[in-house]
Design a protein around this motif. Structure first.
Motif, PDB file in Angstrom:
ATOM      1  N   THR A   1       0.834  -1.207   0.000  1.00 33.87           N
ATOM      2  CA  THR A   1       0.000   0.000   0.000  1.00 33.87           C
ATOM      3  C   THR A   1       0.866   1.253   0.000  1.00 33.87           C
ATOM      4  O   THR A   1       0.503   2.256  -0.619  1.00 33.87           O
ATOM      5  CB  THR A   1      -0.973   0.014   1.198  1.00 33.87           C
ATOM      6  OG1 THR A   1      -0.228  -0.166   2.404  1.00 33.87           O
ATOM      7  CG2 THR A   1      -2.012  -1.093   1.082  1.00 33.87           C
TER       8      THR A   1
ATOM      9  N   VAL B   1      -7.723  -1.465  -6.197  1.00 33.45           N
ATOM     10  CA  VAL B   1      -8.566  -2.371  -5.412  1.00 33.45           C
ATOM     11  C   VAL B   1      -7.758  -3.651  -5.229  1.00 33.45           C
ATOM     12  O   VAL B   1      -7.386  -4.297  -6.216  1.00 33.45           O
ATOM     13  CB  VAL B   1      -9.894  -2.694  -6.135  1.00 33.45           C
ATOM     14  CG1 VAL B   1     -10.706  -3.708  -5.327  1.00 33.45           C
ATOM     15  CG2 VAL B   1     -10.695  -1.417  -6.382  1.00 33.45           C
TER      16      VAL B   1
ATOM     17  N   VAL C   1      -8.945  -6.028   5.530  1.00 31.28           N
ATOM     18  CA  VAL C   1      -9.902  -5.013   5.064  1.00 31.28           C
ATOM     19  C   VAL C   1     -10.022  -3.914   6.111  1.00 31.28           C
ATOM     20  O   VAL C   1      -9.972  -2.709   5.785  1.00 31.28           O
ATOM     21  CB  VAL C   1     -11.287  -5.648   4.778  1.00 31.28           C
ATOM     22  CG1 VAL C   1     -12.321  -4.569   4.525  1.00 31.28           C
ATOM     23  CG2 VAL C   1     -11.201  -6.611   3.583  1.00 31.28           C
ATOM     24  N   GLU C   2     -10.165  -4.313   7.378  1.00 29.57           N
ATOM     25  CA  GLU C   2     -10.354  -3.309   8.429  1.00 29.57           C
ATOM     26  C   GLU C   2      -9.132  -2.405   8.563  1.00 29.57           C
ATOM     27  O   GLU C   2      -9.263  -1.222   8.844  1.00 29.57           O
ATOM     28  CB  GLU C   2     -10.683  -4.000   9.760  1.00 29.57           C
ATOM     29  CG  GLU C   2     -12.123  -4.500   9.766  1.00 29.57           C
ATOM     30  CD  GLU C   2     -12.498  -5.272  11.017  1.00 29.57           C
ATOM     31  OE1 GLU C   2     -11.601  -5.911  11.609  1.00 29.57           O
ATOM     32  OE2 GLU C   2     -13.691  -5.254  11.371  1.00 29.57           O
TER      33      GLU C   2
ATOM     34  N   TRP D   1      -6.626  -1.824   6.071  1.00 27.71           N
ATOM     35  CA  TRP D   1      -6.072  -1.156   4.892  1.00 27.71           C
ATOM     36  C   TRP D   1      -7.108  -0.538   3.961  1.00 27.71           C
ATOM     37  O   TRP D   1      -6.746   0.261   3.089  1.00 27.71           O
ATOM     38  CB  TRP D   1      -5.194  -2.133   4.092  1.00 27.71           C
ATOM     39  CG  TRP D   1      -4.068  -2.670   4.901  1.00 27.71           C
ATOM     40  CD1 TRP D   1      -3.947  -3.935   5.392  1.00 27.71           C
ATOM     41  CD2 TRP D   1      -2.915  -1.946   5.368  1.00 27.71           C
ATOM     42  NE1 TRP D   1      -2.786  -4.051   6.133  1.00 27.71           N
ATOM     43  CE2 TRP D   1      -2.141  -2.845   6.125  1.00 27.71           C
ATOM     44  CE3 TRP D   1      -2.470  -0.633   5.212  1.00 27.71           C
ATOM     45  CZ2 TRP D   1      -0.944  -2.476   6.731  1.00 27.71           C
ATOM     46  CZ3 TRP D   1      -1.280  -0.258   5.805  1.00 27.71           C
ATOM     47  CH2 TRP D   1      -0.542  -1.174   6.556  1.00 27.71           C
ATOM     48  N   ASP D   2      -8.394  -0.901   4.109  1.00 25.99           N
ATOM     49  CA  ASP D   2      -9.392  -0.319   3.200  1.00 25.99           C
ATOM     50  C   ASP D   2      -9.488   1.187   3.432  1.00 25.99           C
ATOM     51  O   ASP D   2      -9.663   1.638   4.566  1.00 25.99           O
ATOM     52  CB  ASP D   2     -10.769  -0.970   3.438  1.00 25.99           C
ATOM     53  CG  ASP D   2     -11.808  -0.479   2.449  1.00 25.99           C
ATOM     54  OD1 ASP D   2     -11.497  -0.390   1.248  1.00 25.99           O
ATOM     55  OD2 ASP D   2     -12.940  -0.172   2.881  1.00 25.99           O
ATOM     56  N   GLY D   3      -9.338   1.943   2.359  1.00 28.30           N
ATOM     57  CA  GLY D   3      -9.489   3.401   2.462  1.00 28.30           C
ATOM     58  C   GLY D   3      -8.214   4.169   2.729  1.00 28.30           C
ATOM     59  O   GLY D   3      -8.242   5.396   2.827  1.00 28.30           O
TER      60      GLY D   3
ATOM     61  N   ARG E   1      -8.669   0.476  -1.966  1.00 31.12           N
ATOM     62  CA  ARG E   1      -9.801  -0.233  -1.387  1.00 31.12           C
ATOM     63  C   ARG E   1      -9.446  -1.719  -1.294  1.00 31.12           C
ATOM     64  O   ARG E   1      -8.680  -2.227  -2.101  1.00 31.12           O
ATOM     65  CB  ARG E   1     -11.056  -0.061  -2.262  1.00 31.12           C
ATOM     66  CG  ARG E   1     -11.456   1.390  -2.523  1.00 31.12           C
ATOM     67  CD  ARG E   1     -11.708   2.176  -1.229  1.00 31.12           C
ATOM     68  NE  ARG E   1     -12.610   1.509  -0.310  1.00 31.12           N
ATOM     69  CZ  ARG E   1     -13.947   1.665  -0.300  1.00 31.12           C
ATOM     70  NH1 ARG E   1     -14.513   2.480  -1.155  1.00 31.12           N
ATOM     71  NH2 ARG E   1     -14.694   1.020   0.584  1.00 31.12           N
ATOM     72  N   LEU E   2     -10.013  -2.386  -0.307  1.00 27.63           N
ATOM     73  CA  LEU E   2      -9.751  -3.817  -0.170  1.00 27.63           C
ATOM     74  C   LEU E   2     -11.027  -4.639  -0.346  1.00 27.63           C
ATOM     75  O   LEU E   2     -12.120  -4.181   0.009  1.00 27.63           O
ATOM     76  CB  LEU E   2      -9.105  -4.147   1.186  1.00 27.63           C
ATOM     77  CG  LEU E   2      -7.580  -4.284   1.032  1.00 27.63           C
ATOM     78  CD1 LEU E   2      -6.932  -2.917   1.026  1.00 27.63           C
ATOM     79  CD2 LEU E   2      -6.985  -5.224   2.032  1.00 27.63           C
ATOM     80  N   ARG E   3     -10.852  -5.814  -0.893  1.00 28.01           N
ATOM     81  CA  ARG E   3     -11.933  -6.772  -1.067  1.00 28.01           C
ATOM     82  C   ARG E   3     -11.429  -8.157  -0.692  1.00 28.01           C
ATOM     83  O   ARG E   3     -10.246  -8.342  -0.431  1.00 28.01           O
ATOM     84  CB  ARG E   3     -12.407  -6.803  -2.529  1.00 28.01           C
ATOM     85  CG  ARG E   3     -13.154  -5.564  -2.976  1.00 28.01           C
ATOM     86  CD  ARG E   3     -13.763  -5.779  -4.348  1.00 28.01           C
ATOM     87  NE  ARG E   3     -14.621  -4.659  -4.711  1.00 28.01           N
ATOM     88  CZ  ARG E   3     -15.623  -4.721  -5.568  1.00 28.01           C
ATOM     89  NH1 ARG E   3     -15.908  -5.883  -6.166  1.00 28.01           N
ATOM     90  NH2 ARG E   3     -16.371  -3.685  -5.837  1.00 28.01           N
TER      91      ARG E   3
ATOM     92  N   ALA F   1     -17.291  -4.675   2.100  1.00 24.11           N
ATOM     93  CA  ALA F   1     -16.259  -4.953   1.095  1.00 24.11           C
ATOM     94  C   ALA F   1     -16.840  -5.891   0.042  1.00 24.11           C
ATOM     95  O   ALA F   1     -17.742  -6.669   0.320  1.00 24.11           O
ATOM     96  CB  ALA F   1     -15.038  -5.591   1.747  1.00 24.11           C
TER      97      ALA F   1
END
Ligand SMILES: [Zn+2]
Length: 434
Positions: free
Chosen positions: A125, A136, A154-155, A157-159, A166-168, A198
């Motif tokens: 990242t 993504v 996700v919690e 690194w998302d955003g 974004r993470l999925r 996500a």
């Protein structure tokens, strides 16, 4: 790429900070903003940043090693050993090489499926943030035990990177060889991803063997099986879908599930052809992807726009099955729709993120310009990209990377690729002849 698909001649885009402030005639915008810094674009076409919705960003170091392979040895003998044997820093080096190529060819946002849990997400990242792109990352989930680590990723690194990353979940679904069917996995992963807000990314029905596998194993078409498992919907992105049938197209339309086509890779691997025309006619969102350097040898989405038109026409034996306008939509606004970001990117409209690409059409192979969309899709290639801006930050100017030492990246990539020799089979040599 606004709703009216306006083509503005002598146009300009006004950028304020990270967002587009106005789009219109250059004379009007210059009069309204006389103090603004200006980047010249004479002879160029300005586009929304291109969105590569299927890009294995960690595979650029495999370029030229994995030609002429069927999908089973490709995965078993090359990709598997590469993923299990490489060091996390090799993945970072591969991402850096990929992103340099993407910026050079006008890609501002990419979807990397199957991000390996052993990869160093802090370093990945950070590299994406440094390069300035939008991404993504789909964190690999192949067992029930992999769900919570993916949720934690996700919690965390998302955003990050001002919302550019974004993470999925990158969900593994059963296929040959080896089956790997895990009944406890799919609904649980879909529910967990939904609770996190996500999405899912999954390779899907790429090969004809996927067709027969699902019918033999479950008595269902792959899409019927996926619907039963609860993994379809607008937050799920399905990759390839070369062997989707009519009943499956209807299910994808009813569930608003997007698909990404990767025409060069599926042609090269002899997998088949995503039924792009049928999907679009049914109202399914279809994005465009390169797949990557392992089985397409490049991440050039401009070339991919031409490829998708040609293969659709050839496979139907019908001209204009897919047009240049269709392809440009797939690479921009439909890509944004496929990842749920049409409110942010995919078109040049006031209020959206300032992701802008200038392509120089004043060149011998892109001249004269009777229609800029035709020249862009059928005549240009990624090397014609002159300027790339993401979130208002200039990443490429005059065809040169602005803040990236490209020579250092090439050296770093060559050294990392040499370290792979111990992991991978030797490339068969044909020349020189014996
Ligand atoms: Zn893929």
């Amino acid at each position: 790429m606004d709703a009216e698909r306006r083509v503005i001649t002598d146009g300009a885009v006004a950028v304020d900070g990270t967002r587009i402030a106005a789009v219109g005639k250059a004379a009007d915008l210059v009069a309204r903003h006389p103090e603004a810094d200006r980047l010249p674009g004479r002879g160029m076409v300005a586009l929304p940043g291109l969105i590569d919705a299927h890009a294995h960003a960690d595979q650029s170091l495999l370029r030229g090693r994995t030609d002429d392979l069927g999908w089973i040895p490709f995965l078993a003998d090359w990709i598997g050993p590469y993923l299990s044997g490489r060091d996390p820093d090799v993945a970072v080096t591969a991402y850096r090489l990929t992103m340099a190529e993407m910026i050079r060819s006008g890609t501002t946002c990419f979807v990397s499926p199957n991000v390996d849990p052993r990869d160093d997400l802090a370093a990945l990242t950070q590299a994406i943030d440094d390069f300035g792109l939008r991404a993504v990352l789909a964190h690999w989930v192949d067992t029930p035990a992999a769900i919570e680590p993916a949720a934690a990723a996700v919690e965390r690194w998302d955003g990050v990177a001002d919302g550019r990353i974004r993470l999925r979940f990158g969900l593994d679904i059963p296929r040959l060889p080896g089956d790997c069917y895990q009944p406890a996995l799919y609904p649980a992963a879909a529910e967990r991803a939904k609770a996190l807000g996500a999405g899912l990314v999954s390779h899907f029905c790429s090969e004809i063997e996927d067709w027969t596998y699902y019918e033999d194993r479950f008595g269902l078409r792959p899409t019927q099986w996926a619907e039963e498992q609860g993994i379809l919907g607008p937050s799920t992105l399905l990759i390839n879908g070369c062997w989707l049938t009519g009943v499956e197209t209807r299910i994808l339309a009813e569930t608003a599930t997007p698909v990404v086509a990767s025409p060069s890779a599926t042609m090269k691997m002899a997998s088949g052809t995503t039924p792009v025309r049928d999907l679009r006619d049914a109202g399914v969102t279809v994005a465009l992807g390169t797949d990557g350097a392992a089985n397409n040898n490049c991440f050039d989405l401009v070339r991919e726009m031409k490829a998708v038109c040609l293969v659709q026409n050839a496979s139907r034996r019908r001209w204009a099955t897919l047009t240049a306008e269709d392809a440009l939509e797939m690479a921009t606004i439909e890509g944004a729709r496929a990842i749920g970001q049409t409110d942010q990117i995919g078109s040049l409209e006031p209020g959206k993120r300032a992701d802008v690409v200038l392509v120089d059409l004043a060149r011998a192979h892109t001249w004269p310009v009777a229609d800029p969309v035709s020249n862009l899709v059928y005549a240009a290639n990624g090397a014609d990209v002159d300027t790339v801006i993401v979130d208002g930050r200039v990443l490429l100017r005059g065809g040169e990377l602005v803040h990236i030492d490209e020579a250092a990246i090439l050296d770093e990539a060559a050294a990392a690729a040499a370290r792979l020799d111990v992991l991978l089979p030797p490339r068969p040599r044909r020349w020189p002849r014996e």
